[in-house]
Enzyme design. Structure first.
Site, short mmCIF file in Angstrom:
data_model
loop_
_atom_site.label_atom_id
_atom_site.label_comp_id
_atom_site.label_asym_id
_atom_site.label_seq_id
_atom_site.Cartn_x
_atom_site.Cartn_y
_atom_site.Cartn_z
N CYS A 113 0.82 -1.23 0.00
CA CYS A 113 0.00 0.00 0.00
C CYS A 113 0.84 1.27 0.00
CB CYS A 113 -0.96 0.00 1.18
SG CYS A 113 -2.05 -1.42 1.17
N HIS A 246 -3.56 7.23 1.86
CA HIS A 246 -3.90 5.87 1.42
C HIS A 246 -5.29 5.56 1.98
CE1 HIS A 246 -4.03 1.69 0.71
NE2 HIS A 246 -3.80 1.33 1.96
N ASN A 276 -10.03 -0.47 -0.43
CA ASN A 276 -8.56 -0.37 -0.35
C ASN A 276 -7.96 -0.96 -1.63
OD1 ASN A 276 -5.85 -0.62 0.16
ND2 ASN A 276 -6.09 -1.51 2.20
#
Ligand code: UT7
Length: 319
Positions: A113, A246, A276
């Site tokens: 990520c 993020h 996500n």
């Protein structure tokens, strides 16, 4: 010499998987998912769509927005944890799909990520040192291929997508600073059990996560990276105009916004619609905000992310 973002683009696969769809797949509810994560839906790549395909669409849009000829691109970096193949890299596959024959370097960065922030930081170093003038930086993922669709702890969280930016050499400041970190001691909190060339095992690789462990770690390191980024630039919290985080969990994002004293109107939020998307989430959020006309020239953006490894990082950007 500085580097500046001169164009952004993004792409989401057509198929949308809602929380209501997930209710029919695992023992869960929209209320549980939405209240714990802020996610309502996510996009899922078609069977014949790969990470490099998503990256291609996003890249074309970024190239168009920057108004450049693709042949000007002399560096391609793709942040991904779901590459099409072990090799060639997704960046080389993307270079070929774009028809770029400049001979410039193309490589992937695997920081899960944090992949986009890692890739942006690396490209910034290439440009500042004069090795590159025009870079294409992409975050692209098909997380749906490594998610265990029978595990409610993880399958409700992830989505597919891609975001891209063009980063060009400039005499005026764009990327102000970047800050990268990793600590492999936390490798077991969030991982995929296979998929590489490690010891022999049976079955498809699947994401495994200690959700609350990841949550606590993420909030802690994001807190300190905000401090680190501001103090490295002698800036105050009030100097930040936008947080482009993020997009993993609305509660993690709210904790960082609170740390910065930023109202949520100044936080770019796409987690509700995208879920996500790992390395794709920051450039997807950035492109969404840019196309909505939210971000104005001269404003200061803080991007930050944390991912498996653990890896974490930030980028302070003048628009
Ligand atoms: O980019 C980094 C990627 N990962 C993350 O960012 C994840 C960070 N962590 C989180 O976002 C949160 O920890 C989660 C959203 C994963 C979980 O939220 P939580 O408030 O930490 O819940 P929990 O782990 O404490 O679980 C509470 C309960 C458990 O049941 P018991 O053991 O208390 O009976 C889980 O089994 O919720 C259960 N549960 C679910 N229930 C309904 C877990 N997943 C689900 C689900 N639907 N999908």
């Amino acid at each position: 010499m500085f580097s500046r973002i001169t164009g952004t683009g993004s792409y989401l696969p057509k198929k949308v998987l809602t929380n209501q769809d997930l209710e029919r797949m695992v023992e869960t509810s929209h209320d549980w998912i939405f209240s714990r994560t802020g996610i309502s839906q996510r996009h899922i790549a078609a069977d014949d769509e790969s990470t490099s395909d998503l990256a291609l669409h996003a890249s074309r849009r970024a190239i168009e927005a920057a108004g450049i000829d693709p042949q000007q691109i002399d560096l391609i970096i793709v942040g991904t944890t779901t590459p099409d193949q072990v090799f060639p890299s997704t960046a080389c596959l993307l270079q070929n799909k774009l028809g770029i024959r400049s001979g410039g370097p193309a490589f992937d960065i695997q920081a899960v990520c944090s992949g986009f922030v890692y890739a942006l930081s690396t490209a910034d170093q290439f440009i500042r040192s004069g090795q590159s003038k025009c870079a294409l930086i992409v975050g692209a993922e098909t997380m749906s291929r490594i998610v265990d669709w029978t595990d409610r702890n993880t399958c409700v969280l992830f989505g597919d997508g891609a975001g891209a930016v063009i980063l060009q050499a400039s005499e005026t400041e764009g990327i102000i600073s970047t800050h990268l970190h990793a600590d492999g001691a936390y490798k077991d909190l969030l991982s995929v059990d296979g998929g590489g060339c490690g010891v022999k095992r049976e079955g498809d690789p699947r994401v495994i996560m200690d959700g609350s462990g990841v949550f606590k770690f993420a909030v802690g390191v994001l807190d300190s990276i905000v401090e680190e980024t501001l103090s490295a630039n002698n800036m105050q919290k009030s100097d930040i105009d936008w947080l482009v985080p993020h997009q993993a969990n609305i509660r993690i994002i709210q904790a960082t916004a609170k740390k910065l004293g930023l109202p949520m109107e100044r936080v770019v939020l796409t987690v509700e619609r995208h879920g996500n998307t790992s390395a794709a989430s920051i450039p997807l959020a950035l492109d969404t905000a840019v196309r909505e006309g939210k971000i104005k020239p001269g404003e200061t953006l803080l991007m930050e992310g944390v991912g498996g490894g653990f890896t974490w990082g930030s980028a302070l950007v003048r628009w």
